[in-house]
Design a protein around this motif. Sequence first.
Motif: not given
Length: 244
Positions: A151-159
């Motif tokens: 669920f949090y992967l897109p934001w982690a990849m963006l970071g």
Amino acid sequence: MSSPAEYYNSLPPITKAYGTICLAATTLSQLGLLSPAFIALIYPEVWRLQVWRLVTNFFYLGHFSINFGIRLLMIARYGVQLEQGPYARRTADFLWMMILGSLSLLVLSVIPPFWNPFLGISLVYMLLYVWSREFPNAQISLYGLVTLKAFYLPWAMLGMDVIFGAPLMPDLLGIIAGHVYYFLTVLHPLASGKNYLKTPNWVHNIVRRWSIGHQAYGNTGQPTQPRERTAGTAFRGRSHRLID
């Protein structure tokens, strides 16, 4: 263990075609046979009837680099899992998702701060966002450093991209487009019982005429719509997140 040729042949059609074209575009660019400027999204040139730019800009992920390899692997993993999982036997629906995502990105890119000459990375992030909503509780290891839920992967990849010095806007545009698609085709229909963005017949006709992938059809000859069941699973996963 399957050979590279067997693995490639086993890929679902839409993801395979998109990844192949992206790889071909970068290869031709590296060989000097294709200028990225010729396929970039440059609106003054589009107004001069170079309308192919509205499509071709999605096929360039940059020159050969670690970042390019990561983007291609994201297509091969998350795009394939979407097309073989929630969109299994629903090739037309998956193609329609890609079309809607592309249209959303083109509309967003008209806004000057959001403009980018190549929207391929944004489309990859749109796929990643939709995947993270369809598999919200999957455990993902991020570069072997930390394990988190999908669920949090897109934001982690963006970071991680920001840390590595990559531009922020392409990733963010993809997340926005993915959320718009997920809201309009999953969350809003669940709340209202109405889906205004069902796959149109002309997309089903393309898939049938060209024998692309598979599509399930009912006794009436009309394509089945199993989206509600998949959407419910994704929505429950998302709600579990909010409760936690």
